[in-house]
Design a protein around this motif. Structure first.
Motif, short mmCIF file in Angstrom:
data_model
loop_
_atom_site.label_atom_id
_atom_site.label_comp_id
_atom_site.label_asym_id
_atom_site.label_seq_id
_atom_site.Cartn_x
_atom_site.Cartn_y
_atom_site.Cartn_z
N ASN A 1 134.09 109.92 -21.77
CA ASN A 1 132.97 110.42 -22.55
C ASN A 1 133.35 110.50 -24.03
N TYR A 2 132.32 110.41 -24.88
CA TYR A 2 132.55 110.46 -26.32
C TYR A 2 131.56 111.44 -26.94
N LEU A 3 132.09 112.41 -27.71
CA LEU A 3 131.26 113.39 -28.40
C LEU A 3 131.61 113.39 -29.88
N THR A 4 130.62 113.57 -30.73
CA THR A 4 130.86 113.66 -32.16
C THR A 4 130.48 115.05 -32.67
N GLN B 1 129.86 129.55 -35.52
CA GLN B 1 130.17 129.50 -34.08
C GLN B 1 129.05 129.97 -33.16
N SER B 2 127.85 130.18 -33.68
CA SER B 2 126.77 130.73 -32.85
C SER B 2 126.37 129.77 -31.74
N GLN B 3 126.45 128.46 -32.00
CA GLN B 3 126.08 127.45 -31.01
C GLN B 3 127.12 126.32 -31.00
N PRO B 4 127.33 125.69 -29.82
CA PRO B 4 128.21 124.52 -29.81
C PRO B 4 127.57 123.37 -30.60
N LEU B 5 128.40 122.59 -31.29
CA LEU B 5 127.90 121.46 -32.06
C LEU B 5 127.62 120.26 -31.17
N ALA B 6 128.30 120.20 -30.02
CA ALA B 6 128.09 119.12 -29.05
C ALA B 6 128.49 119.64 -27.68
N GLY C 1 126.89 115.65 -33.61
CA GLY C 1 125.89 115.58 -32.55
C GLY C 1 125.22 114.23 -32.41
N SER C 2 125.71 113.21 -33.11
CA SER C 2 125.06 111.90 -33.05
C SER C 2 125.35 111.16 -31.75
N HIS C 3 126.40 111.54 -31.05
CA HIS C 3 126.72 110.86 -29.78
C HIS C 3 127.26 111.87 -28.77
N GLU C 4 126.63 111.93 -27.62
CA GLU C 4 127.10 112.74 -26.50
C GLU C 4 126.84 111.94 -25.23
N GLY C 5 127.83 111.20 -24.76
CA GLY C 5 127.60 110.39 -23.57
C GLY C 5 128.81 109.58 -23.18
#
Length: 504
Positions: free
Chosen positions: A258-261, A210-215, A264-268
């Motif tokens: 919006n779509y997030l994976t 949990q140190s950083q958000p994945l997306a 981290g392959s898709h953020e938009g």
């Protein structure tokens, strides 16, 4: 014997002014459903997500839990001033929210249904759609979490005696959604504040990750968000809505999808091909495709894959609703609410439309767990007349209709689609399928009976066409008139009449 012969039965929970009852679902042996559970006086009723149990709110102080298989009451809970109640996904816990005057009085109680005893209690000042249920579970109930001030608190879903075992700090968090299956990720929403844009972030539920958000995705002009996880917990759809549309094209504000994976392959943004609001969006049960109804009327319908690439266009029409059959084979695209009620049924495997019909004034619409039937219902208090239930075959032909004086609720009992056989044997010749008028069961008003009549094969625009902006359409009309051709875009009746008068 086919695999489908071993399938579990379908049941329907029906609630009216006198209470709720449980019907045997289709197919009906004599054209009418039989009653599995006689009327239980209640204010509300709801199944657990897995359908094993259902909850009945009998009064402001009594909630009873029933076993869906036997229809027997297994436990009753007494608590004063209950304002809301919720079952956990597998029916292991009951959560209640009561009126409270002081923070010392813990007014949210998580009860063990097996023992009848509270296993966790907390104080919550008020309740809204965003904040209830207070404690959210993954589908298998292994992970549980709740939103507190500036943080998300995680619990062991099997043991609440230790309190929360992990906390994720998210300053300003206002909404969250735990992934359902598996419960591996959590999405959090932080509203816009002091010039800092609103954001949605995805975190792993495991403490060590949990140190950083994945997306992460940020946006201005955001009044609210709807968060929708797929099965598999790999993708998150974020419908961002603002109360004001700065282009002044929509009274209802504007919306962006919006779509997030999680990898981290898709953020938009989802690449929607028509301007206008997003009316509805739904993941397939497999979690590998999603369908969107969007754009100014006539709305456009597109199915995307999990990489956000368009897979299939389902045409345009007076649509605002998408319902994906649990087996992943069929989709129903419909226009309910203030729209006429057109429904188009599509075979996703064959990539073709298999039927159309109409169900006006529908408030509720849902596929049966086996994917063979589609139910619509007109309910109060949304509508006070023409209340009733209709059940259609997967291709849109009417199977059953029953009008009721007053109907508040109609729900299929949830069952895992994996427990049912394949439905490919239903489709022997897709091309030969036509919607036929079925004589309705029961009596209703003329307007409601008329809804059973088939509508033209294509009530609105069937073939998907490229979007053309309004100025391009006007230019095409002008060019057609200039060269004396018949306008392809279709003039209004008045325009055609005026043209006739000018030519005579």
């Amino acid at each position: 014997m086919a695999a489908a012969d071993y399938s579990p039965t379908l049941d329907v929970l029906v609630r009216g002014p006198e209470g709720c009852s449980l019907w045997n679902g289709p197919p009906f042996s004599n054209g009418q459903p039989s009653i599995k559970l006689e009327r239980v006086v209640c204010k509300n009723a709801k199944f657990s997500d897995d359908g094993s149990r259902f909850m009945v709110t009998k009064s402001d102080s009594t909630v009873s839990i029933y076993d869906s298989g036997s229809s027997k009451e297994i436990r009753s809970f007494e608590a004063p001033n209950i304002l809301a109640a919720a079952l956990s996904p597998r029916g292991i816990y009951l959560q209640t929210f009561q009126k409270s005057s002081t923070p010392q009085e813990k007014n949210v109680v998580l009860w063990s249904i097996e023992s009848g005893e509270p296993v966790y209690q907390l104080f919550q000042k008020n309740m809204s759609k965003t904040t209830w249920p207070s404690i959210r579970f993954s589908s298998d109930e292994a992970v549980a979490c709740r939103m507190a001030t500036n943080e998300i608190q995680f619990f062991n879903g099997a043991d609440f005696s230790k309190g929360f075992i992990n906390r994720l700090r998210v300053p300003g968090v206002a909404a969250f959604e735990l992934s359902k299956e598996p419960g591996s990720h959590v999405a959090v929403y932080v509203p816009e504040s002091k010039g800092v844009p609103a954001s949605v972030q995805i975190y792993a539920c495991a403490k060590e990750l949990q140190s950083q958000p994945l997306a992460r995705r940020s946006f201005f002009r955001c009044s609210s968000v709807q968060l929708s996880w797929n099965n598999g917990s790999t993708g998150l759809l974020v419908l961002v809505q603002s109360d004001v549309d700065k282009t002044n094209q929509s009274y209802y504000g504007e919306s962006k999808l919006n779509y997030l994976t999680t990898d981290g392959s898709h953020e938009g943004l989802v690449p929607l091909r028509k301007e206008g609001p997003v009316h509805d969006v739904q993941w397939s049960n497999a979690g590998s495709e999603f369908a969107v109804v969007y754009g100014f009327m006539p709305a456009k319908v597109t199915v995307f894959d999990k990489k956000c690439n368009p897979l299939l266009e389902l045409g345009e029409g007076s649509y605002n609703t998408i319902r994906w059959n649990p087996k992943g084979r069929y989709l129903c695209v419909a226009g309910f609410g203030n729209l006429p009620g057109y429904m188009a049924f599509w075979d996703f495997t064959e990539k073709k439309q298999i039927g159309t019909t109409k169900s006006e004034l529908s408030v509720i619409s849902e596929w049966s767990p086996d994917g063979r039937y589609f139910m619509t219902a007109t309910t109060a208090p949304r509508l006070q007349v023409d209340n009733g239930i209709k059940i259609f075959h997967y291709n849109g032909s009417l199977y059953f209709k029953k009008m009721l004086d007053k109907l508040y609720q109609a729900d299929w009992k949830p069952v895992s689609p994996d427990r049912f056989g394949e439905i490919s044997e239903l489709v022997k010749s897709v091309d030969s399928l036509k919607v036929t008028d079925t004589k309705p069961q029961g009596q209703g008003s003329k307007s409601s009976q008329a809804s059973a009549k088939p509508v033209p094969d294509n009530p609105i625009a069937q073939k998907p066409t490229a979007y053309r902006p309004p100025h391009a359409k006007q230019a095409a009309l002008a060019q057609a008139e200039l060269f004396g051709e018949s306008p392809k875009e279709g003039m209004s009746k008045n325009a055609l009449k005026n043209k006739k008068e000018k030519s005579t």
